[in-house]
Design an enzyme around this catalytic site. Sequence first.
Site, PDB file in Angstrom:
ATOM      1  CB  CYS A 133      -6.191  19.381   6.855  1.00 49.60           C
ATOM      2  SG  CYS A 133      -7.966  19.599   6.519  1.00 49.60           S
TER       3      CYS A 133
ATOM      4  CG  HIS B 276     -11.242  20.434   4.503  1.00 47.78           C
ATOM      5  ND1 HIS B 276     -10.050  21.003   4.126  1.00 47.78           N
ATOM      6  CD2 HIS B 276     -12.204  21.288   4.089  1.00 47.78           C
ATOM      7  CE1 HIS B 276     -10.279  22.142   3.509  1.00 47.78           C
ATOM      8  NE2 HIS B 276     -11.579  22.346   3.479  1.00 47.78           N
TER       9      HIS B 276
ATOM     10  CB  CYS C 296      -5.861  22.841   2.995  1.00 48.59           C
ATOM     11  SG  CYS C 296      -6.919  22.619   4.451  1.00 48.59           S
TER      12      CYS C 296
ATOM     13  CD  GLU D 255      -7.477  16.404   4.584  1.00 45.24           C
ATOM     14  OE1 GLU D 255      -6.665  16.611   3.673  1.00 45.24           O
ATOM     15  OE2 GLU D 255      -8.646  16.863   4.560  1.00 45.24           O
TER      16      GLU D 255
END
Length: 150
Positions: free
Chosen positions: A87, A54, A84, A56
Amino acid sequence: MNFSHSYFIRLALEEAKTAGEQGEVPIGALVVLKNEVIGRGCNFVESGKNPLLHAEMEAMKYARNNIDGKWFTGATLYCTLEPCLMCAGAAVLNRFERIVFGASDPNWGACGTLYNIPLDNRLNHRIEVVGGIMEAECGELLRRFFAGKR
């Protein structure tokens, strides 16, 4: 110079656009410490064939090289989409001071929408959360991307 949240979300949107150009879901993230970008990231889930990549997580990985010690004390995680569970949890574990995001995520949002990991009193660290910064622009980028997939 003290930059605004919008300034850094705008930079994160550039990262998101890079992801979109590569066929990835257009999400971008930055790690900012003392008004300096120390890490940037965009989604690489599809090309990396890895759901851990991801934006992040990528930004945190690169920022790690630019801090002393193991904590992101005083740092802000800027994201175009609400983080999410993974993260948000990583941000808590890394002891960020703040998470700032653009669009809320009704499917996976863990910073106030479905869950509120950064402010969960059961955890040993809490993070200030600021959402809705440039929400329309962040959301529109995602809508256009997914409309093109249909």
